[in-house]
Design an enzyme around this catalytic site. Structure first.
Site, PDB file in Angstrom:
ATOM      1  CG  ASP A  67      -4.765   3.237  -0.329  1.00 24.06           C
ATOM      2  OD1 ASP A  67      -4.106   2.541  -1.249  1.00 24.06           O
ATOM      3  OD2 ASP A  67      -5.741   2.916   0.731  1.00 24.06           O
ATOM      4  CG  ASN A 136     -10.178   2.766  10.881  1.00 22.99           C
ATOM      5  OD1 ASN A 136     -10.256   1.773   9.918  1.00 22.99           O
ATOM      6  ND2 ASN A 136     -10.836   3.729  10.469  1.00 22.99           N
ATOM      7  CG  HIS A 138      -9.472   1.690   6.756  1.00 25.10           C
ATOM      8  ND1 HIS A 138      -8.655   3.144   7.359  1.00 25.10           N
ATOM      9  CD2 HIS A 138      -7.735   0.759   6.324  1.00 25.10           C
ATOM     10  CE1 HIS A 138      -7.196   2.632   7.536  1.00 25.10           C
ATOM     11  NE2 HIS A 138      -7.119   1.480   6.937  1.00 25.10           N
ATOM     12  CD  GLU A 143     -11.001   5.771   6.556  1.00 21.39           C
ATOM     13  OE1 GLU A 143     -10.307   4.947   7.273  1.00 21.39           O
ATOM     14  OE2 GLU A 143      -9.860   6.369   7.699  1.00 21.39           O
TER      15      GLU A 143
HETATM   16  P1  PGA Z   1      -0.673  -1.781   7.961  1.00 22.56           P
HETATM   17  O1  PGA Z   1      -1.995  -0.607   7.323  1.00 22.56           O
HETATM   18  O2  PGA Z   1      -0.505  -2.598   7.437  1.00 22.56           O
HETATM   19  O3  PGA Z   1       0.241  -0.797   8.321  1.00 22.56           O
HETATM   20  O4  PGA Z   1      -1.867  -2.371   9.320  1.00 22.56           O
HETATM   21  C1  PGA Z   1      -3.458  -2.097   6.524  1.00 22.56           C
HETATM   22  C2  PGA Z   1      -4.139  -0.609   6.614  1.00 22.56           C
HETATM   23  O5  PGA Z   1      -4.695   0.559   6.917  1.00 22.56           O
HETATM   24  O6  PGA Z   1      -5.424  -0.933   5.582  1.00 22.56           O
END
Ligand code: PGA
Length: 251
Positions: A67, A136, A138, A143
């Site tokens: 992404d 959350n 995702h 999302e």
């Molecule tokens: P993080 O993010 O590795 O910074 O916890 C993971 C994500 O949001 O997919």
């Protein structure tokens, strides 16, 4: 699904680096699906070390990132292109021409999404897709929603994601509101999925993704549809897994 419970973040990174390093050693032109965020940083650091020790060669490896923020070009320090170069690509012998991150400043975003999916297909899909997971639930920037989106697409980030990711920006207002992300088909097309998580903040997302119903309300739950998934997580991230399935539970 294979769930490996580890004691520390370092152990999670070491196990992940060993899996990815093993793949690159075996298949010189492997296609790696990569992720940004705090979670994979230790893994990248260990892969860099393995390269510096002469144990890995990335000259023929191709990478496809999940992404990118819309509106940030690759020179913006918080862009995911910049993240990948800073934390991984510039330290190994990969050709930048073989590294793909969606273009967040493409004039035609829909065209960029279609081209990104086509690119993935032309590369023959990923041998391994590395994944983190949001609090959350995702994966990539898919999302929680009412339905799964199969294609690469542009998505409005949730308030939760903006709040969580604002730690990398000077203020929450600076966090882009839109992002490009591979969709579920792109993620599931990888021959192997490797999901990493550590810390209590990820416990609910991991419980939902690994043990809950497959639902777009917990986007990470799609991994249950894939035949070759490895999850490496620490006790805290696994602390809400149903008791009977607790990989860390004492025997
Ligand atoms: P993080 O993010 O590795 O910074 O916890 C993971 C994500 O949001 O997919």
């Amino acid at each position: 699904m294979k769930i490996i419970c580890v004691e520390t973040e370092e152990e999670m990174s070491a196990r992940a680096a060993s899996l990815i390093g093993g793949l690159v050693a075996e298949k010189k032109d492997a296609v790696l699906g990569l992720a940004t965020g705090s979670t994979p940083m230790g893994t990248y650091a260990l892969l860099i070390r393995m390269y510096l020790e002469g144990r890995l060669d990335f000259s023929k490896v191709r990478t496809v990132n999940l992404d990118e923020y819309v509106g940030l070009d690759g020179h913006h320090p918080q862009s995911y292109r910049a993240f990948m170069e800073e934390h991984f690509f510039q330290h190994i012998n990969i050709s930048l021409a073989n590294t793909y991150v969606p273009n967040g400043v493409a004039e035609d975003i829909d065209h960029e999404c279609r081209s990104y999916d086509e690119r993935l297909e032309r590369l023959g899909f990923c041998d391994l897709q590395l994944l983190g997971i949001g609090e959350n639930g995702h994966i990539g920037f898919n999302e929680p929603a009412g339905h799964f989106t199969p294609e690469c697409h542009c998505i409005e980030l949730t308030e939760n994601t903006i709040a969580v990711n604002s730690r990398f920006f000077d203020s929450p207002e600076e966090v882009p509101r839109l992002a490009l992300t591979l969709g579920m088909r792109g993620i599931l097309s990888a021959r192997r999925l490797l999901l990493l998580a550590f810390g209590k903040k990820k416990a609910k997302a991991i419980a939902g993704a690994c043990f809950g119903p497959v639902t777009p309300r917990v986007p990470g739950s799609v991994i249950q549809l894939h035949p070759d998934v490895t999850v490496i997580a620490d006790r805290e991230a696994l602390s809400m897994a149903p008791q009977a399935n607790q990989p860390c539970a004492p025997n």
